[in-house]
Design an enzyme around this catalytic site. Structure first.
Site, PDB file in Angstrom:
ATOM      1  N   HIS A   1      40.271 -11.747 -30.305  1.00 25.15           N
ATOM      2  CA  HIS A   1      39.264 -11.726 -31.546  1.00 25.15           C
ATOM      3  C   HIS A   1      38.896 -10.207 -31.937  1.00 25.15           C
ATOM      4  CE1 HIS A   1      37.479 -15.675 -29.648  1.00 25.15           C
ATOM      5  NE2 HIS A   1      38.766 -15.844 -30.283  1.00 25.15           N
TER       6      HIS A   1
ATOM      7  N   TYR B   1      27.204  -9.243 -24.434  1.00 28.60           N
ATOM      8  CA  TYR B   1      27.699  -7.950 -25.036  1.00 28.60           C
ATOM      9  C   TYR B   1      26.864  -7.378 -26.214  1.00 28.60           C
ATOM     10  CZ  TYR B   1      30.136 -11.629 -27.646  1.00 28.60           C
ATOM     11  OH  TYR B   1      30.194 -12.873 -28.313  1.00 28.60           O
TER      12      TYR B   1
END
Length: 182
Positions: A61, A130
């Site tokens: 992605h 993240y």
């Protein structure tokens, strides 16, 4: 914190110093001043947390506009994490770097803007966190096929089983058809 450049120098593996004893452990997972000095001068604007089961593969992605740098870590379980350089002007265009991240080894990976990112879950489950340098913008999100032969990622697929993919990842395109960065 130890900072190690991988085969693509912009991708940095970070290993925190862990202080532990029979009661548990303590570690710094992020320190802004040190990160800016050792890795890149940037600001994080969004934190994310996901949970996945074994054999799930997420990626590759990226956002073509509002590209995100990501500082990724695993808080539970184990994954194989990958960054693919999709900056056309880079000498590493189409190359990948990968590392095993786990709650046990406590390593983190810096995936710069201009890279596609993905991970494969090796443990029964994994929780993945993240920090991002820009906000999630689904209208700009793109997906490159996880098994594009031109990239040739050496995924550690468990027992040769087909990974579990989302429809978005099934519909990913090969690098030669993907929108990439200049």
């Amino acid at each position: 914190m130890e900072y190690t450049q991988l085969n693509i120098p912009d991708v940095i593996l970070m290993e925190p110093q862990v202080f532990g004893d029979h009661r548990g452990f303590f570690m710094e997972t992020f320190r802004d001043d040190e990160f800016k000095q050792k890795v890149v001068h940037t600001t994080f604007v969004q934190d994310n947390h996901s949970k996945s089961s074994q054999n799930i593969l997420r990626g590759l992605h990226y956002q073509i506009k509002q590209p995100q740098g990501k500082l990724v870590q695993v808080t539970s379980g184990k994954v194989f994490d990958v960054a693919v350089d999709i900056r056309k002007s880079s000498p590493f265009f189409g190359k990948w770097s990968g590392a095993t991240l786990s709650a046990e080894n406590k390593k983190m990976l810096w995936v710069p803007p201009g890279f596609a990112h993905g991970f494969y879950v090796l443990s029964d489950e994994a929780e993945f966190t993240y920090k991002c340098t820009d906000y999630y913008a689904p209208e700009h999100e793109r997906s490159i096929l996880w098994n594009d032969p031109s990239i040739a990622i050496d995924w550690p697929i468990i027992h040769g089983a087909s990974p579990i993919l989302s429809q978005k990842d099934i519909d990913g395109v090969t690098l030669d058809k993907a929108e990439v960065f200049a």
